[in-house]
Design a protein around this motif. Sequence first.
Motif, mmCIF file in Angstrom:
data_model
loop_
_atom_site.group_PDB
_atom_site.id
_atom_site.type_symbol
_atom_site.label_atom_id
_atom_site.label_comp_id
_atom_site.label_asym_id
_atom_site.label_seq_id
_atom_site.Cartn_x
_atom_site.Cartn_y
_atom_site.Cartn_z
ATOM 1 N N GLN A 48 61.531 12.587 71.657
ATOM 2 C CA GLN A 48 62.382 12.617 70.352
ATOM 3 C C GLN A 48 63.090 14.046 70.467
ATOM 4 N N LEU A 49 64.401 14.074 70.116
ATOM 5 C CA LEU A 49 65.156 15.385 69.872
ATOM 6 C C LEU A 49 64.938 15.936 68.423
ATOM 7 N N ILE A 50 64.342 17.026 68.379
ATOM 8 C CA ILE A 50 64.360 17.835 67.030
ATOM 9 C C ILE A 50 65.397 18.581 66.992
ATOM 10 N N ILE A 51 66.380 18.689 66.124
ATOM 11 C CA ILE A 51 67.448 19.516 65.983
ATOM 12 C C ILE A 51 67.713 19.668 64.584
ATOM 13 N N ASP A 52 67.187 20.803 63.983
ATOM 14 C CA ASP A 52 66.954 20.759 62.493
ATOM 15 C C ASP A 52 68.437 21.238 61.714
ATOM 16 N N ASN A 53 69.203 22.008 62.685
ATOM 17 C CA ASN A 53 70.547 22.420 61.866
ATOM 18 C C ASN A 53 71.606 22.200 62.931
ATOM 19 N N PRO A 56 45.969 17.603 74.951
ATOM 20 C CA PRO A 56 46.876 17.633 74.238
ATOM 21 C C PRO A 56 47.924 16.581 73.885
ATOM 22 N N GLN A 57 48.129 16.424 72.750
ATOM 23 C CA GLN A 57 49.237 15.018 72.471
ATOM 24 C C GLN A 57 50.426 15.515 72.207
ATOM 25 N N GLY A 58 50.735 16.638 72.352
ATOM 26 C CA GLY A 58 52.374 17.233 72.094
ATOM 27 C C GLY A 58 52.830 18.067 73.404
ATOM 28 N N ILE A 59 53.884 17.847 73.847
ATOM 29 C CA ILE A 59 54.590 18.960 74.867
ATOM 30 C C ILE A 59 56.120 19.086 74.474
ATOM 31 N N GLY A 60 56.617 20.198 74.821
ATOM 32 C CA GLY A 60 57.911 19.949 74.584
ATOM 33 C C GLY A 60 58.707 21.247 75.317
ATOM 34 N N TRP A 61 60.008 21.293 75.147
ATOM 35 C CA TRP A 61 60.761 22.173 76.161
ATOM 36 C C TRP A 61 61.990 22.487 74.953
ATOM 37 N N GLY A 62 62.435 23.598 74.512
ATOM 38 C CA GLY A 62 63.403 24.041 73.821
ATOM 39 C C GLY A 62 63.483 25.524 73.128
ATOM 40 N N GLY A 63 64.130 25.783 72.089
ATOM 41 C CA GLY A 63 64.452 26.739 71.700
ATOM 42 C C GLY A 63 64.288 27.226 70.150
ATOM 43 N N VAL A 64 64.023 28.338 69.431
ATOM 44 C CA VAL A 64 63.837 28.566 68.326
ATOM 45 C C VAL A 64 64.540 29.873 67.921
ATOM 46 N N ALA A 65 65.227 30.019 66.741
ATOM 47 C CA ALA A 65 65.964 30.867 66.499
ATOM 48 C C ALA A 65 65.682 31.439 65.197
ATOM 49 N N SER A 82 64.121 26.182 57.578
ATOM 50 C CA SER A 82 65.294 26.811 57.083
ATOM 51 C C SER A 82 64.858 27.529 55.851
ATOM 52 N N LEU A 83 63.869 27.309 55.144
ATOM 53 C CA LEU A 83 63.354 28.315 54.102
ATOM 54 C C LEU A 83 63.074 29.759 54.453
ATOM 55 N N ASN A 84 62.433 29.881 55.886
ATOM 56 C CA ASN A 84 62.090 31.133 56.098
ATOM 57 C C ASN A 84 62.851 31.779 57.237
ATOM 58 N N GLY A 85 64.209 31.080 57.387
ATOM 59 C CA GLY A 85 65.287 31.500 58.198
ATOM 60 C C GLY A 85 64.878 31.151 59.740
ATOM 61 N N SER A 86 64.300 29.829 59.977
ATOM 62 C CA SER A 86 63.878 29.711 61.216
ATOM 63 C C SER A 86 64.353 28.175 61.637
ATOM 64 N N TYR A 87 65.095 28.128 62.918
ATOM 65 C CA TYR A 87 65.749 26.826 63.095
ATOM 66 C C TYR A 87 65.331 26.594 64.483
ATOM 67 N N SER A 88 64.956 25.288 64.985
ATOM 68 C CA SER A 88 64.541 24.857 66.343
ATOM 69 C C SER A 88 65.589 23.749 66.920
ATOM 70 N N ALA A 89 65.413 23.690 68.221
ATOM 71 C CA ALA A 89 66.052 22.452 68.718
ATOM 72 C C ALA A 89 65.122 22.424 70.053
ATOM 73 N N PHE A 90 64.550 21.064 70.042
ATOM 74 C CA PHE A 90 63.583 20.781 71.025
ATOM 75 C C PHE A 90 63.648 19.596 71.538
ATOM 76 N N LEU A 91 63.238 19.005 72.610
ATOM 77 C CA LEU A 91 62.914 17.949 73.425
ATOM 78 C C LEU A 91 61.440 17.812 73.374
ATOM 79 N N GLN A 92 60.853 16.965 72.605
ATOM 80 C CA GLN A 92 59.636 16.803 72.574
ATOM 81 C C GLN A 92 58.876 15.461 72.941
ATOM 82 N N MET A 93 57.769 15.267 73.290
ATOM 83 C CA MET A 93 56.676 14.057 73.518
ATOM 84 C C MET A 93 55.637 14.327 72.947
#
Length: 340
Positions: A304-309, A248-257, A143-154
């Motif tokens: 895990q769900l990553i929803i920062d806002n 790779p130890q991380g994969i994900g599906w989602g969005g960034v604004a 949020s400090l650089n005006g970016s927000y994300s919502a991901f389903l990540q493993m």
Amino acid sequence: MDFEKVILVVTLCLLLASSYRASGTRILSDLEDLALESQLKSINKLPIKSIQTEFGHIVDCIDINKQPSFDHPLLKDHKIQRIPNFLREKPKTRDLSKARPSMIGLAKGACPSGTVPICRTTKEDLLASKLLLNNIHPQATSSLNGSYSAFLQMEDKYYTGIEANITVYNPQVKEGQTYAQVYVQNGVNEDYFNLIATGWMVGPAIYNDGGSHFFAVYTDLNYNWWLSFRNKVVGYYPAELLFNLNKPQGIGWGGVAVGPPNGYIPPMESGSFPDGNPLHSSFTNIKYRNQLNTTLVPQSPHYQLIIDNPKCYDLKYDGYKNEELGFTFQIGGPGGPCPD
């Protein structure tokens, strides 16, 4: 919001570079301009044929053995792989007969045999290349650089593939960018971080328009990763360029604004919050492959769900819906001032 939509079917497999377009107001010095001109001369190879597309791009048909990728010192002795050496199940897709036609690709036979189509690079492309990479993974968003994300990540296991059907909307973006994507990643710091991401995005400052564009991007820091679109192989990232993505130890599906700091953040996906309607699912038929190359789906408690806002965006994992949609989730939100 009502948007036209298509379904983007993408798969990343272990075994994507894209064109970026930008318009900026920054004035370059003479030295910077000369450096860009030098890069363009190196990147844009002598074409066997050139094609002016209806979307304003020039696509050059380049000898497959002289494509600019082979200028990279790590690819000096690279042998081109034309077909993936793995087998995978055919993904299910929705009936796209009523969807808006895809803007990706050229007419069959547009480029002669033995050549590859490459979008001609411009100065604006070079200036925009870093903008994409800085915004398309959760670790980069803040949020400090005006970016927000919502991901389903493993995380924390080894993966060999990831895929999904992504609904493509065309949200109105005045400033900044909005992305919907799948990705694979590894590493936890800048010196060892590596990532490949692909999906669709809207970015007026990158593409000079408000349309939705297919994109694929990777970090330039050892296995080949293949990209397919609608069950057709697009190409691959050579192992020589991906130093730590063999496991790779991380994969994900989602969005960034992404928007200007302390400013208006653009919508994500449809621009609406998840409403529980399976027909509004943003990501369907989501799957991944483990280290044994077994196809699986995200199951609790392994994601895990990553929803920062959540005031501006949300993600709702619906799990299994039906045979057509498979495992799905909804993602989206209107954006706006997005207070923390």
